[in-house]
Design an enzyme around this catalytic site. Structure first.
Site, mmCIF file in Angstrom:
data_model
loop_
_atom_site.group_PDB
_atom_site.id
_atom_site.type_symbol
_atom_site.label_atom_id
_atom_site.label_comp_id
_atom_site.label_asym_id
_atom_site.label_seq_id
_atom_site.Cartn_x
_atom_site.Cartn_y
_atom_site.Cartn_z
ATOM 1 N N TYR A 162 20.843 -42.055 27.065
ATOM 2 C CA TYR A 162 22.310 -42.091 26.950
ATOM 3 C C TYR A 162 22.924 -42.633 28.235
ATOM 4 O O TYR A 162 23.726 -43.578 28.210
ATOM 5 C CB TYR A 162 22.813 -40.672 26.666
ATOM 6 C CG TYR A 162 24.307 -40.492 26.795
ATOM 7 C CD1 TYR A 162 25.181 -41.069 25.878
ATOM 8 C CD2 TYR A 162 24.850 -39.738 27.842
ATOM 9 C CE1 TYR A 162 26.559 -40.896 25.997
ATOM 10 C CE2 TYR A 162 26.218 -39.561 27.964
ATOM 11 C CZ TYR A 162 27.067 -40.139 27.043
ATOM 12 O OH TYR A 162 28.428 -39.963 27.175
ATOM 13 N N SER A 314 20.754 -32.887 34.695
ATOM 14 C CA SER A 314 21.553 -33.232 35.872
ATOM 15 C C SER A 314 21.744 -31.918 36.609
ATOM 16 O O SER A 314 22.279 -30.967 36.037
ATOM 17 C CB SER A 314 22.949 -33.706 35.451
ATOM 18 O OG SER A 314 22.933 -34.987 34.994
ATOM 19 N N ASP A 315 21.307 -31.846 37.845
ATOM 20 C CA ASP A 315 21.358 -30.556 38.547
ATOM 21 C C ASP A 315 22.763 -30.211 39.023
ATOM 22 O O ASP A 315 23.187 -29.057 39.007
ATOM 23 C CB ASP A 315 20.388 -30.537 39.721
ATOM 24 C CG ASP A 315 20.525 -31.747 40.627
ATOM 25 O OD1 ASP A 315 20.638 -32.865 40.097
ATOM 26 O OD2 ASP A 315 20.529 -31.570 41.860
#
Ligand code: UDP
Length: 374
Positions: A162, A314-315
């Site tokens: 994405y 995603s951290d």
């Protein structure tokens, strides 16, 4: 202006379309569904075209030609889908969206293209293997539109398809703008929430974003699940703040947004997913819950268990919004607690009405059906 708004009945699109109508614009709205815009679907300045853009039988070029501005919000933007239907995510988010951009280039129409903060990917902290002295420093997680690097995971972590599709689309728009007389603005939303964000679980087979998972758990008394411990962080942005900024991009004062990319987000609303679960549960207990019904427990699950193989997170991501502040004079106003109360209230009070108007049954089946038909 006469504005062609593609994806006008989604979460962002429905709020934006309402605002543009209120401001006096004429809107041609295209979407597969119409249930999020039913309250103004019959507005005299709105033409609604119910259309799956993947089907060949629609006149994209004529609609673009007939408009002063094109806004493209059409996307699959839910992590559950990146794992379940990666090719469909690529096809819609890149291949089909590129056709819209190409039509704008051909007819020299300004395009506002919605992208994502996912293009930034992960932070340096996740790649440095403990090699950074001060890993908590927000500067490692603060992303700027024109200077930050993009760090995406390996190909086998297909969640990134994405982010990659959106990134490629952004790069193509930029390249078209270099080579042709083409004006565009790219918007990178940072975790907008608000009424109508997603449908709850019973219809979506695990697709919605975290707010809706948690809301569903609260309403139905099921578990609130923290993927991989819930230490990952997000900055939540209330939809009203976001629409205020997006509308300024629509107005484009003195061409300030020409060929620009804007982060739209609230850097001060950073929260870990665990904190989000706890806050939502506290607010629900305080304002909405039936005291005789026990509140859901908060449990940990692995990403593989929750999403399936191919997920990577995603951290942390904090928007640098200095560009929107400087060029558009925009400043987000909503704090996390107030936006959660407002969004939760919608699901507790009005959601069932919207749900009843849904055209078909299960959303995932719809996606596959639309894809097969196209
Ligand atoms: N997440 C979670 N529990 C859930 C749903 C999501 O812990 O029930 C996590 C997910 O792994 C991610 C974060 O919440 O770290 C935000 O996920 P969301 O689906 O809202 O989208 P994202 O911000 O990743 O685009």
């Amino acid at each position: 202006m006469k504005i062609l708004c593609l994806g006008a009945a989604g979460f962002i699109g429905s709020h934006l379309t309402k605002r543009m109508l209120d401001e006096g614009h004429t809107i041609v709205a295209v979407d597969i569904y119409d249930d999020k815009i039913t309250e103004f679907k019959d507005h005299e300045r709105l033409t609604f075209i119910q259309q799956d853009i993947r089907r060949p039988d629609w006149d994209l070029e004529r609609l673009v030609q007939d408009s002063d501005l094109v806004i493209d919000l059409i996307a699959y933007a839910n992590p559950g889908l990146y794992i379940k239907l990666p090719m469909e995510v690529f096809r819609l988010n890149f291949t089909e969206n590129l056709k819209i951009a190409d039509a704008c280039v051909k007819y020299k129409r300004r395009l506002i293209q919605f992208s994502t903060c996912e293009v930034y990917g992960r932070t340096l902290v996740t790649c440095a293997n403990g090699g950074l002295k001060d890993p908590e420093n927000p500067s490692y997680a603060t992303f700027s539109e024109d200077t930050s690097e993009f760090i995406l995971g390996p190909v086998e972590k297909h969640r990134w398809i994405y982010a990659c599709a959106k990134q490629l689309l952004e790069r193509v728009l930029h390249a078209q703008g270099l080579e042709k007389e083409f004006n565009y603005t790219i918007i990178r939303p940072f975790n907008f929430i608000g009424p109508k964000i997603d449908y709850l679980l019973d219809e979506t087979d695990g697709i919605p974003r975290v707010f809706s998972f948690f809301m569903d758990a609260l309403i139905n008394g099921t578990q609130m699940k923290l993927v991989d411990g819930g230490q990952q962080r997000r900055c939540y942005t209330y939809i009203d703040d976001a629409i205020e900024c997006i509308y300024r991009v629509v107005e484009n004062p003195n061409g300030a947004c020409d060929k620009q990319i804007f982060n739209i987000g609230s850097p001060d609303n950073e929260v870990s997913i665990r904190q989000l679960a706890e806050k939502m549960r506290d607010i629900y207990a305080e304002k909405f819950a039936d005291p005789s019904v026990p509140l859901p427990e908060i449990v940990e699950v692995s990403a593989d268990e929750f999403y399936g193989k191919g997920y990577e997170d995603s951290d942390r991501r904090i928007p640098d919004i200095r560009k929107a502040q400087k060029l558009l004079g925009w400043q987000p106003k909503w704090g996390l607690r107030d936006m959660l109360i407002d969004s939760m209230k919608y699901y507790v009070t009005e959601y069932m009405e919207v749900k009843k108007k849904r055209i078909d049954g299960e959303f995932m089946h719809d996606i596959v059906r639309h894809a097969n038909a196209a």
